[in-house]
Write an enzyme that holds these catalytic residues in place. Structure first.
Site, PDB file in Angstrom:
ATOM      1  N   VAL A  73       0.761  -0.841   0.363  1.00 46.95           N
ATOM      2  CA  VAL A  73       0.263  -0.299  -0.138  1.00 46.95           C
ATOM      3  C   VAL A  73       0.737   1.233   0.002  1.00 46.95           C
ATOM      4  CG1 VAL A  73      -1.926   1.236   1.261  1.00 46.95           C
ATOM      5  CG2 VAL A  73      -2.115  -1.373   1.437  1.00 46.95           C
ATOM      6  N   PRO A  74       0.879   2.073  -1.218  1.00 47.31           N
ATOM      7  CA  PRO A  74       2.113   3.036  -1.094  1.00 47.31           C
ATOM      8  C   PRO A  74       1.922   4.775  -0.146  1.00 47.31           C
ATOM      9  CG  PRO A  74       0.745   2.549  -3.312  1.00 47.31           C
ATOM     10  CD  PRO A  74       0.645   1.788  -2.155  1.00 47.31           C
ATOM     11  N   CYS A  75       1.680   3.927   0.412  1.00 52.94           N
ATOM     12  CA  CYS A  75       1.435   6.069   1.331  1.00 52.94           C
ATOM     13  C   CYS A  75       2.165   6.911   1.257  1.00 52.94           C
ATOM     14  CB  CYS A  75       1.552   5.127   3.258  1.00 52.94           C
ATOM     15  SG  CYS A  75       0.763   4.086   4.023  1.00 52.94           S
ATOM     16  N   HIS A  76       2.946   6.742   1.095  1.00 52.52           N
ATOM     17  CA  HIS A  76       3.741   7.758   0.792  1.00 52.52           C
ATOM     18  C   HIS A  76       3.279   8.483  -0.607  1.00 52.52           C
ATOM     19  CE1 HIS A  76       5.454   5.200  -2.554  1.00 52.52           C
ATOM     20  NE2 HIS A  76       5.218   5.767  -2.843  1.00 52.52           N
TER      21      HIS A  76
END
Length: 146
Positions: A73-76
């Site tokens: 999950v690419p939270c950035h």
């Protein structure tokens, strides 16, 4: 209350009962964020609106902070409303989020904000899960009126 009869000073996140959010709200956030393409970003508020909970930007932030899925999950790619990076993205390394985004080709303006004009994720309508009913089309303005 603690055993001494005093209130605990530990701040807890609101439960699903107090927020009115279903237990799976975080899971819906993770599913949506995982769809943000490489080189694009979305804001916390944008994610909340897309999930049909326009006032839940802070809860989206909690979900990002508690992400149990790691890099899947690419939270950035989720940033603050004005295009700024989150100051709490990685404790002890305030520039980590910016570096990750720059590695993906995301450009920053002189003030340190993401160029949202170029990099904000704008998915096509109908593909994003939402509980909201569609808006009714507005009637056109009469001719001769600005």
């Amino acid at each position: 209350m603690n055993p001494q009869g005093r209130r605990s000073r530990v701040r807890r996140k609101p439960s699903s009962e107090s927020t009115g959010r279903p237990e799976g709200f975080f899971d819906r956030v993770y599913a949506l964020v995982s769809r943000i393409p490489y080189g694009k970003v979305a804001t916390y508020g944008q994610i909340a609106r897309m999930l049909g909970a326009p006032r839940a930007a802070r809860i989206v932030g909690w979900a990002m902070h508690d992400n149990p899925h790691g890099s899947r999950v690419p939270c950035h790619r989720v940033i603050q409303q004005g295009g700024t990076c989150s100051p709490n993205f990685q404790i002890g390394d305030p520039g980590a989020q910016r570096r990750l985004l720059e590695e993906e080709g995301v450009q920053f303006l002189l003030g340190g904000r993401v160029d949202l004009e170029a990099h904000q994720w704008r998915p096509t309508l109908g593909r994003v899960p939402s509980r909201r009913t569609p808006e009714k089309p507005r009637a056109p303005l009469p001719k001769g009126r600005p």
